[in-house]
Design an enzyme around this catalytic site. Structure first.
Site, mmCIF file in Angstrom:
data_model
loop_
_atom_site.group_PDB
_atom_site.id
_atom_site.type_symbol
_atom_site.label_atom_id
_atom_site.label_comp_id
_atom_site.label_asym_id
_atom_site.label_seq_id
_atom_site.Cartn_x
_atom_site.Cartn_y
_atom_site.Cartn_z
ATOM 1 N N GLU A 188 -5.103 3.980 6.193
ATOM 2 C CA GLU A 188 -4.779 3.714 4.783
ATOM 3 C C GLU A 188 -5.177 4.863 3.837
ATOM 4 O O GLU A 188 -4.368 5.290 3.006
ATOM 5 C CB GLU A 188 -5.443 2.400 4.336
ATOM 6 C CG GLU A 188 -5.072 2.031 2.918
ATOM 7 C CD GLU A 188 -5.788 0.791 2.414
ATOM 8 O OE1 GLU A 188 -5.620 -0.275 3.019
ATOM 9 O OE2 GLU A 188 -6.489 0.899 1.399
ATOM 10 N N ARG A 228 0.830 -1.212 0.000
ATOM 11 C CA ARG A 228 0.000 0.000 0.000
ATOM 12 C C ARG A 228 0.867 1.266 0.000
ATOM 13 O O ARG A 228 0.537 2.266 0.663
ATOM 14 C CB ARG A 228 -0.948 0.041 1.199
ATOM 15 C CG ARG A 228 -1.922 -1.103 1.268
ATOM 16 C CD ARG A 228 -2.964 -1.030 0.153
ATOM 17 N NE ARG A 228 -3.962 -2.052 0.340
ATOM 18 C CZ ARG A 228 -3.840 -3.317 -0.105
ATOM 19 N NH1 ARG A 228 -2.783 -3.677 -0.808
ATOM 20 N NH2 ARG A 228 -4.788 -4.199 0.124
ATOM 21 N N SER A 275 -11.003 -0.381 3.254
ATOM 22 C CA SER A 275 -10.262 -0.628 4.505
ATOM 23 C C SER A 275 -9.700 0.684 5.031
ATOM 24 O O SER A 275 -8.990 1.375 4.301
ATOM 25 C CB SER A 275 -9.098 -1.581 4.256
ATOM 26 O OG SER A 275 -9.581 -2.774 3.702
HETATM 27 C C1 LIG Z 1 -15.390 -0.299 -1.158
HETATM 28 C C2 LIG Z 1 -13.919 -0.081 -1.373
HETATM 29 C C3 LIG Z 1 -13.079 -1.176 -1.521
HETATM 30 C C4 LIG Z 1 -11.706 -0.984 -1.722
HETATM 31 N N1 LIG Z 1 -10.908 -2.088 -1.877
HETATM 32 C C5 LIG Z 1 -9.584 -1.938 -2.083
HETATM 33 C C6 LIG Z 1 -8.740 -3.087 -2.249
HETATM 34 O O1 LIG Z 1 -9.198 -4.220 -2.255
HETATM 35 N N2 LIG Z 1 -7.412 -2.867 -2.427
HETATM 36 C C7 LIG Z 1 -6.875 -1.611 -2.462
HETATM 37 O O2 LIG Z 1 -5.654 -1.500 -2.635
HETATM 38 N N3 LIG Z 1 -7.643 -0.515 -2.312
HETATM 39 C C8 LIG Z 1 -8.977 -0.650 -2.120
HETATM 40 N N4 LIG Z 1 -9.770 0.472 -1.961
HETATM 41 C C9 LIG Z 1 -9.148 1.802 -2.007
HETATM 42 C C10 LIG Z 1 -9.266 2.495 -3.400
HETATM 43 O O3 LIG Z 1 -10.172 1.812 -4.216
HETATM 44 C C11 LIG Z 1 -7.931 2.579 -4.115
HETATM 45 O O4 LIG Z 1 -6.978 3.230 -3.323
HETATM 46 C C12 LIG Z 1 -8.027 3.308 -5.469
HETATM 47 O O5 LIG Z 1 -6.832 3.170 -6.185
HETATM 48 C C13 LIG Z 1 -8.358 4.797 -5.324
HETATM 49 O O6 LIG Z 1 -8.674 5.311 -6.608
HETATM 50 P P1 LIG Z 1 -9.369 6.727 -6.789
HETATM 51 O O7 LIG Z 1 -9.376 7.043 -8.229
HETATM 52 O O8 LIG Z 1 -10.690 6.711 -6.112
HETATM 53 O O9 LIG Z 1 -8.340 7.659 -6.017
HETATM 54 P P2 LIG Z 1 -8.648 8.914 -5.063
HETATM 55 O O10 LIG Z 1 -9.313 8.416 -3.818
HETATM 56 O O11 LIG Z 1 -9.334 9.967 -5.818
HETATM 57 O O12 LIG Z 1 -7.173 9.363 -4.707
HETATM 58 C C14 LIG Z 1 -6.352 8.541 -3.887
HETATM 59 C C15 LIG Z 1 -4.935 9.143 -3.864
HETATM 60 O O13 LIG Z 1 -4.367 9.041 -5.152
HETATM 61 C C16 LIG Z 1 -4.005 10.334 -5.639
HETATM 62 N N5 LIG Z 1 -4.257 10.349 -7.077
HETATM 63 C C17 LIG Z 1 -5.398 10.040 -7.728
HETATM 64 N N6 LIG Z 1 -5.233 10.120 -9.059
HETATM 65 C C18 LIG Z 1 -3.938 10.490 -9.256
HETATM 66 C C19 LIG Z 1 -3.147 10.759 -10.408
HETATM 67 N N7 LIG Z 1 -3.627 10.652 -11.654
HETATM 68 N N8 LIG Z 1 -1.854 11.140 -10.219
HETATM 69 C C20 LIG Z 1 -1.333 11.258 -8.977
HETATM 70 N N9 LIG Z 1 -2.028 11.017 -7.848
HETATM 71 C C21 LIG Z 1 -3.314 10.637 -7.989
HETATM 72 C C22 LIG Z 1 -4.892 11.301 -4.871
HETATM 73 O O14 LIG Z 1 -4.325 12.613 -4.842
HETATM 74 C C23 LIG Z 1 -4.909 10.638 -3.509
HETATM 75 O O15 LIG Z 1 -3.703 10.916 -2.834
HETATM 76 C C24 LIG Z 1 -11.157 0.319 -1.765
HETATM 77 C C25 LIG Z 1 -12.014 1.430 -1.610
HETATM 78 C C26 LIG Z 1 -13.374 1.231 -1.433
HETATM 79 C C27 LIG Z 1 -14.280 2.419 -1.297
#
Ligand SMILES: Cc1cc2nc3c(=O)[nH]c(=O)nc-3n(C[C@H](O)[C@H](O)[C@H](O)COP(=O)(O)OP(=O)(O)OC[C@H]3O[C@@H](n4cnc5c(N)ncnc54)[C@H](O)[C@@H]3O)c2cc1C
Length: 333
Positions: free
Chosen positions: A329, A163, A233
């Site tokens: 996280e 992570r 998580s």
């Molecule tokens: C129901 C649920 C289940 C999940 N299950 C998992 C799992 O099984 N495994 C897991 O690893 N995660 C899990 N997650 C967490 C999440 O899905 C991941 O971290 C995902 O990659 C976040 O994507 P996002 O586009 O929503 O990012 P955001 O939440 O919008 O951003 C997250 C971070 O990434 C940065 N960011 C976003 N886009 C960019 C970019 N283009 N360039 C630079 N930085 C950027 C943001 O600034 C922020 O710091 C889960 C979340 C939920 C709600």
């Protein structure tokens, strides 16, 4: 060129926290993103928001925000059993996985249904069911604020860990533009994880069957943010020394522990929180999911401080009970 405007970010984060973005720019392509970033200059490093599924946002966000939407996925041909897949940052992660699995390419199937965008996936090296993004990633194309230019980071330069990555350790330095993966038609599947184990003994298991199983397990286990707002998580699984793990196992023989190759031991954060009595807990506006102790939920009207207050109470009680420090996280803005 799109314009910089105030934007209600409540529907742009899966915890549904109220958040007014004062200066938000939405772009529909990687090239537009680069033009905008070059124009803003070195001092205006924005918060990039994908689908907001790993963010805990404040009520007012005064710093610049960049949202990259959409984009394309390219499959490069001519590499025998393997293919290079290049996806733009704004592509929805699970749509990429669906396309790859649909074409029979192996490597991303265990990461099915993780919410979010391709651009955010390398930030915390997303992982599930024994597979991490880093296992198939070749390179990440970024805009680097240090050089104010586009550059390519090969997988090793991304410093991936559990992570974690250079993108998380050096926040606001890089904007991820594109991610490239190497996938394969015949690579062995990863089926060591609990609910996937039985598939290992099936004679003709397919990549599509694994994706279908992962989806059904996730849907049964994890609350859908569209119905119960959450950020997945909320705490990482803590890693402790072998000595501490032994002491804990003596006091709590049923404690879930996973020995790591470096001699340390990973504990299950969900188990610790559950045993501390938090599962199903409801504070006024924030709670802990009734089936998944690792998931904090917005019960209605919660703000960032409601979520962080509850997270702090959970952290403190696990520390008091087990002497183990939990680490949050999602990204707290
Ligand atoms: C129901 C649920 C289940 C999940 N299950 C998992 C799992 O099984 N495994 C897991 O690893 N995660 C899990 N997650 C967490 C999440 O899905 C991941 O971290 C995902 O990659 C976040 O994507 P996002 O586009 O929503 O990012 P955001 O939440 O919008 O951003 C997250 C971070 O990434 C940065 N960011 C976003 N886009 C960019 C970019 N283009 N360039 C630079 N930085 C950027 C943001 O600034 C922020 O710091 C889960 C979340 C939920 C709600």
């Amino acid at each position: 060129m799109p314009t910089l405007t105030p934007f209600d970010l409540c529907s742009r984060n899966t915890l549904a926290l109220p958040c007014q973005g004062a200066k938000v720019q939405v772009v529909d392509s990687v090239d537009d993103a680069v033009n905008v970033l070059s124009g803003w200059g070195e001092l205006a490093r924005p918060l990039v928001i994908g689908l907001g599924s790993n963010l805990v946002l404040p009520e007012l966000l005064e710093e610049p925000v960049l949202i990259i939407r959409g984009g394309s996925v390219q499959f490069m041909e001519g590499q025998g059993d393997s293919v290079t897949v290049v996806a733009d940052a704004g592509v929805v992660w699970d749509e990429l996985v669906a396309q790859c699995v649909g074409a029979g390419w192996r490597g991303l199937e265990n990461l099915s249904l993780i919410p979010g965008t391709v651009g955010a996936a390398p930030v915390q090296n997303i992982g599930a069911y024994g597979v991490e993004l880093k296992d198939s990633l070749i390179y990440v194309d970024v805009f680097d604020f240090e050089s104010m230019s586009r550059r390519r980071l090969e997988a090793q330069a991304c410093k991936f860990d559990y992570r974690d990555s250079i993108f998380k350790r050096e926040p606001r330095r890089f904007v991820v533009l594109r991610v490239a993966f190497r996938l394969n038609k015949n690579a062995p599947f990863t089926l060591a994880y609990g609910e996937l184990k039985y598939l290992a003994s099936e004679p003709d298991v397919t990549v599509q069957a694994i994706r279908a199983k992962v989806i059904s397990v996730r849907q049964a286990k994890l609350p859908d943010p569209a119905c119960i707002p959450n950020a997945g998580s909320f705490f990482k699984n803590p890693v402790v020394s072998k000595d501490q793990a032994l002491r804990l196992a003596n006091r709590f023989p049923e404690m879930v522990q996973y020995p790591l190759t470096d001699g340390q031991v990973k504990l299950a954060a969900g188990w610790l929180i559950d045993q501390a009595g938090w599962k199903g807990h409801r504070a006024s506006r924030a709670g802990i999911h009734e089936r998944q102790a690792l998931v904090l939920t917005n019960l209605g009207g919660a703000t960032q401080s409601d979520i962080l207050e509850l997270a702090n109470d959970v952290y403190q009680s696990v520390l008091d009970l087990y002497g183990v420090e939990l680490e949050i996280e999602p990204v707290i803005v």
